[in-house]
Design an enzyme around this catalytic site. Structure first.
Site, PDB file in Angstrom:
ATOM      1  N   GLY A  32     -98.992  36.815  19.694  1.00 37.50           N
ATOM      2  CA  GLY A  32     -98.060  36.436  18.633  1.00 37.50           C
ATOM      3  C   GLY A  32     -96.614  36.467  19.114  1.00 37.50           C
ATOM      4  O   GLY A  32     -96.325  36.836  20.252  1.00 37.50           O
ATOM      5  N   GLY A  97     -95.446  47.748  13.794  1.00 36.45           N
ATOM      6  CA  GLY A  97     -94.306  46.980  13.298  1.00 36.45           C
ATOM      7  C   GLY A  97     -94.716  46.015  12.206  1.00 36.45           C
ATOM      8  O   GLY A  97     -93.872  45.447  11.506  1.00 36.45           O
ATOM      9  N   THR A  99     -95.754  44.410   8.825  1.00 40.49           N
ATOM     10  CA  THR A  99     -95.218  44.748   7.503  1.00 40.49           C
ATOM     11  C   THR A  99     -96.348  44.844   6.476  1.00 40.49           C
ATOM     12  O   THR A  99     -97.518  44.687   6.808  1.00 40.49           O
ATOM     13  CB  THR A  99     -94.214  43.666   7.074  1.00 40.49           C
ATOM     14  OG1 THR A  99     -94.798  42.382   7.302  1.00 40.49           O
ATOM     15  CG2 THR A  99     -92.917  43.786   7.867  1.00 40.49           C
ATOM     16  N   ALA A 124     -92.772  51.191  11.166  1.00 40.56           N
ATOM     17  CA  ALA A 124     -91.358  50.863  10.932  1.00 40.56           C
ATOM     18  C   ALA A 124     -91.227  49.395  10.540  1.00 40.56           C
ATOM     19  O   ALA A 124     -91.684  48.519  11.292  1.00 40.56           O
ATOM     20  CB  ALA A 124     -90.529  51.136  12.185  1.00 40.56           C
ATOM     21  N   PRO A 125     -90.619  49.098   9.402  1.00 39.28           N
ATOM     22  CA  PRO A 125     -90.478  47.688   9.013  1.00 39.28           C
ATOM     23  C   PRO A 125     -89.492  46.948   9.911  1.00 39.28           C
ATOM     24  O   PRO A 125     -89.505  45.713   9.944  1.00 39.28           O
ATOM     25  CB  PRO A 125     -89.954  47.759   7.577  1.00 39.28           C
ATOM     26  CG  PRO A 125     -89.310  49.097   7.454  1.00 39.28           C
ATOM     27  CD  PRO A 125     -90.059  50.007   8.408  1.00 39.28           C
ATOM     28  N   HIS A 154     -85.256  34.313   7.023  1.00 39.08           N
ATOM     29  CA  HIS A 154     -86.174  34.344   8.159  1.00 39.08           C
ATOM     30  C   HIS A 154     -86.654  32.956   8.544  1.00 39.08           C
ATOM     31  O   HIS A 154     -86.537  32.003   7.766  1.00 39.08           O
ATOM     32  CB  HIS A 154     -87.392  35.199   7.836  1.00 39.08           C
ATOM     33  CG  HIS A 154     -87.124  36.681   7.915  1.00 39.08           C
ATOM     34  ND1 HIS A 154     -86.581  37.386   6.877  1.00 39.08           N
ATOM     35  CD2 HIS A 154     -87.331  37.567   8.917  1.00 39.08           C
ATOM     36  CE1 HIS A 154     -86.454  38.657   7.234  1.00 39.08           C
ATOM     37  NE2 HIS A 154     -86.901  38.801   8.462  1.00 39.08           N
ATOM     38  N   LYS A 158     -92.858  32.930   8.871  1.00 44.12           N
ATOM     39  CA  LYS A 158     -93.106  34.294   8.370  1.00 44.12           C
ATOM     40  C   LYS A 158     -94.089  34.239   7.196  1.00 44.12           C
ATOM     41  O   LYS A 158     -93.912  33.460   6.274  1.00 44.12           O
ATOM     42  CB  LYS A 158     -91.776  34.932   7.947  1.00 44.12           C
ATOM     43  CG  LYS A 158     -91.932  36.375   7.492  1.00 44.12           C
ATOM     44  CD  LYS A 158     -90.588  37.081   7.415  1.00 44.12           C
ATOM     45  CE  LYS A 158     -90.716  38.488   6.847  1.00 44.12           C
ATOM     46  NZ  LYS A 158     -91.654  39.336   7.621  1.00 44.12           N
ATOM     47  N   GLY A 164     -90.397  43.124   4.908  1.00 45.96           N
ATOM     48  CA  GLY A 164     -90.587  44.576   4.831  1.00 45.96           C
ATOM     49  C   GLY A 164     -89.248  45.304   4.879  1.00 45.96           C
ATOM     50  O   GLY A 164     -89.039  46.313   4.186  1.00 45.96           O
TER      51      GLY A 164
HETATM   52  N1  LIG Z   1     -90.997  45.981  12.582  1.00 47.14           N
HETATM   53  C1  LIG Z   1     -90.264  45.020  13.153  1.00 47.14           C
HETATM   54  O1  LIG Z   1     -89.215  45.284  13.760  1.00 47.14           O
HETATM   55  C2  LIG Z   1     -90.756  43.611  13.087  1.00 47.14           C
HETATM   56  C3  LIG Z   1     -91.886  43.335  12.375  1.00 47.14           C
HETATM   57  N2  LIG Z   1     -92.398  42.071  12.346  1.00 47.14           N
HETATM   58  C4  LIG Z   1     -93.671  41.926  11.658  1.00 47.14           C
HETATM   59  O2  LIG Z   1     -94.701  41.854  12.638  1.00 47.14           O
HETATM   60  C5  LIG Z   1     -95.789  41.084  12.156  1.00 47.14           C
HETATM   61  C6  LIG Z   1     -96.111  39.983  13.157  1.00 47.14           C
HETATM   62  O3  LIG Z   1     -95.043  39.075  13.236  1.00 47.14           O
HETATM   63  P1  LIG Z   1     -95.081  37.848  14.258  1.00 47.14           P
HETATM   64  O4  LIG Z   1     -95.278  38.347  15.644  1.00 47.14           O
HETATM   65  O5  LIG Z   1     -93.898  37.018  13.947  1.00 47.14           O
HETATM   66  O6  LIG Z   1     -96.409  37.098  13.773  1.00 47.14           O
HETATM   67  P2  LIG Z   1     -97.357  36.111  14.612  1.00 47.14           P
HETATM   68  O7  LIG Z   1     -98.162  35.382  13.597  1.00 47.14           O
HETATM   69  O8  LIG Z   1     -96.562  35.356  15.612  1.00 47.14           O
HETATM   70  O9  LIG Z   1     -98.299  37.126  15.414  1.00 47.14           O
HETATM   71  C7  LIG Z   1     -99.355  37.840  14.855  1.00 47.14           C
HETATM   72  C8  LIG Z   1    -100.479  37.840  15.899  1.00 47.14           C
HETATM   73  O10 LIG Z   1    -101.496  38.714  15.448  1.00 47.14           O
HETATM   74  C9  LIG Z   1    -102.730  38.106  15.779  1.00 47.14           C
HETATM   75  N3  LIG Z   1    -103.788  38.722  14.989  1.00 47.14           N
HETATM   76  C10 LIG Z   1    -104.199  38.402  13.722  1.00 47.14           C
HETATM   77  N4  LIG Z   1    -105.220  39.200  13.364  1.00 47.14           N
HETATM   78  C11 LIG Z   1    -105.438  40.050  14.406  1.00 47.14           C
HETATM   79  C12 LIG Z   1    -106.350  41.102  14.629  1.00 47.14           C
HETATM   80  N5  LIG Z   1    -107.255  41.456  13.697  1.00 47.14           N
HETATM   81  N6  LIG Z   1    -106.291  41.786  15.810  1.00 47.14           N
HETATM   82  C13 LIG Z   1    -105.399  41.436  16.745  1.00 47.14           C
HETATM   83  N7  LIG Z   1    -104.521  40.424  16.595  1.00 47.14           N
HETATM   84  C14 LIG Z   1    -104.534  39.754  15.449  1.00 47.14           C
HETATM   85  C15 LIG Z   1    -102.506  36.620  15.504  1.00 47.14           C
HETATM   86  O11 LIG Z   1    -103.483  35.809  16.120  1.00 47.14           O
HETATM   87  C16 LIG Z   1    -101.122  36.447  16.079  1.00 47.14           C
HETATM   88  O12 LIG Z   1    -101.164  36.118  17.458  1.00 47.14           O
HETATM   89  C17 LIG Z   1     -95.352  40.589  10.764  1.00 47.14           C
HETATM   90  O13 LIG Z   1     -95.849  41.479   9.778  1.00 47.14           O
HETATM   91  C18 LIG Z   1     -93.832  40.684  10.842  1.00 47.14           C
HETATM   92  O14 LIG Z   1     -93.241  40.813   9.589  1.00 47.14           O
HETATM   93  C19 LIG Z   1     -91.792  41.053  13.000  1.00 47.14           C
HETATM   94  C20 LIG Z   1     -90.630  41.258  13.686  1.00 47.14           C
HETATM   95  C21 LIG Z   1     -90.017  42.553  13.792  1.00 47.14           C
HETATM   96  O1  LIG Z   2     -91.548  38.494  10.355  1.00 44.95           O
HETATM   97  C1  LIG Z   2     -90.461  38.722  10.940  1.00 44.95           C
HETATM   98  O2  LIG Z   2     -89.949  37.932  11.708  1.00 44.95           O
HETATM   99  C2  LIG Z   2     -89.796  40.013  10.692  1.00 44.95           C
HETATM  100  N1  LIG Z   2     -90.421  40.896   9.979  1.00 44.95           N
HETATM  101  C3  LIG Z   2     -89.949  42.190   9.650  1.00 44.95           C
HETATM  102  C4  LIG Z   2     -89.741  42.315   8.154  1.00 44.95           C
HETATM  103  O3  LIG Z   2     -90.510  41.719   7.388  1.00 44.95           O
HETATM  104  O4  LIG Z   2     -88.837  43.036   7.741  1.00 44.95           O
HETATM  105  C5  LIG Z   2     -88.737  42.591  10.452  1.00 44.95           C
HETATM  106  C6  LIG Z   2     -87.772  41.483  10.730  1.00 44.95           C
HETATM  107  O5  LIG Z   2     -87.131  41.159   9.556  1.00 44.95           O
HETATM  108  C7  LIG Z   2     -88.500  40.286  11.327  1.00 44.95           C
END
Ligand SMILES: NC(=O)C1=CN([C@@H]2O[C@H](COP(=O)(O)OP(=O)(O)OC[C@H]3O[C@@H](n4cnc5c(N)ncnc54)[C@H](O)[C@@H]3O)[C@@H](O)[C@H]2O)C=CC1
Ligand SMILES: O=C(O)C1=N[C@H](C(=O)O)C[C@H](O)C1
Length: 268
Positions: A32, A97, A99, A124-125, A154, A158, A164
């Site tokens: 991802g 990470g 959400t 952590a969100p 965003h 997303k 989150g």
């Molecule tokens: N806490 C933080 O700082 C941040 C959190 N996020 C959150 O992270 C999450 C992912 O975001 P992205 O990478 O943009 O999404 P994305 O859709 O690009 O990546 C998610 C990946 O998880 C895979 N996946 C789905 N089900 C799975 C499973 N059962 N086991 C293993 N892999 C699986 C998908 O095939 C995909 O490759 C979202 O909830 C987003 O909001 C995103 C950016 C920063």
């Molecule tokens: O999906 C994202 O891209 C992000 N997700 C997190 C959220 O839902 O707060 C963190 C960041 O905003 C990026």
């Protein structure tokens, strides 16, 4: 004749060399947007070793078979709970990470950890240092302004809204307002189209924008008579989350139980 002493055996990093052993890391959601960035960051960290990359359809047991000590999860809100359950069952620390965590989910993870007092889970969100500081500043400022609203912006891929981060920011603001005994924010609107005033998170309006070209951005707008204060954070690149993710990977093994947010690791 001079004898050349044999060259010392090349020492792998880790215990044999007297250095601290590398942390073995598995990544869930490795293909991802975030997972791929984590793979790069772990590979570049000289105190970590990437031992497993798992994405949808892969065998989850790969992380356990590969001996991961810490798993980093950036998957989807609908699968993350199963992943955490699996890691706890396998005695693997987790940095999450993904959400989608409400109080009920957090309580469930706490309950799963009870029989494993040595294990740590960090959820952590947002791992971006600037975003974490923005949440803290908003919490500090909230009691001085009768009105506060949040706009999160965003990329259109997303899957969840509001973000989150926005939900957590709203909850922190609401908590500060309650502690200060503040009245609800003034709002005379009676007749709007559904959704026009955003989502109501504990009395704080949260508006979600999805726009091509964006990555992850948030504004907190605070208003009082004759003045406004706008706090804004922008993640232009997912690399911005990596120092926080790596910090959590380093800390999680010495922080048993559930830690929500990485503020405490930053001394906040
Ligand atoms: N806490 C933080 O700082 C941040 C959190 N996020 C959150 O992270 C999450 C992912 O975001 P992205 O990478 O943009 O999404 P994305 O859709 O690009 O990546 C998610 C990946 O998880 C895979 N996946 C789905 N089900 C799975 C499973 N059962 N086991 C293993 N892999 C699986 C998908 O095939 C995909 O490759 C979202 O909830 C987003 O909001 C995103 C950016 C920063
Ligand atoms: O999906 C994202 O891209 C992000 N997700 C997190 C959220 O839902 O707060 C963190 C960041 O905003 C990026």
């Amino acid at each position: 004749m001079t004898t050349v002493p044999p060259a010392p055996d090349p020492q792998p990093s880790g215990t044999d060399s007297g250095e601290a052993p590398l942390v073995s890391v598995g990544v869930l959601g490795a293909r991802g947007r975030m997972g791929a960035e984590v793979v790069k960051a772990v590979n570049a960290a000289d105190d970590m070793e990437l031992v497993a990359m798992v994405d949808a359809g892969d065998w989850l047991f790969n992380v356990a078979d590969a001996g991961a000590q810490v798993v980093v999860d950036f998957t989807r809100p609908d699968v993350v709970m199963d992943n955490i359950r699996f890691c706890i069952d396998q005695d693997i620390h987790c940095v999450v990470g993904t959400t989608g965590f409400d109080q009920e989910r957090l309580d469930t993870v706490r309950a799963w950890l009870e029989p494993k007092p040595e294990l740590g889970v960090v959820i952590a969100p947002n791992f971006g240092i600037g975003a974490i500081l923005l949440m803290r500043f908003a919490q500090e400022a909230a009691r001085f302004f009768p009105s506060t609203e949040i706009v999160e912006l965003h990329h259109p891929q997303k899957v969840d809204a509001p973000s989150g981060t926005a939900v957590r920011t709203a909850r922190l603001i609401a908590q500060a307002r309650r502690a200060a005994g503040m009245a609800p924010a003034p709002d005379a609107t009676t007749d709007s189209l559904p959704g026009a005033r955003g989502a109501d998170v504990e009395g704080v309006a949260v508006h979600a924008v999805r726009l091509s070209g964006l990555v992850a951005h948030q504004e907190v707008l605070l208003g009082a008579e004759g003045e406004t204060l706008t706090l804004r954070h922008d993640s232009y690149d997912r690399a911005s989350f990596m120092p926080g993710v790596l910090l959590a990977v380093r800390e999680v093994r010495r922080r048993p139980g559930l830690t929500v947010g990485i503020e405490s690791f930053l001394g906040l």
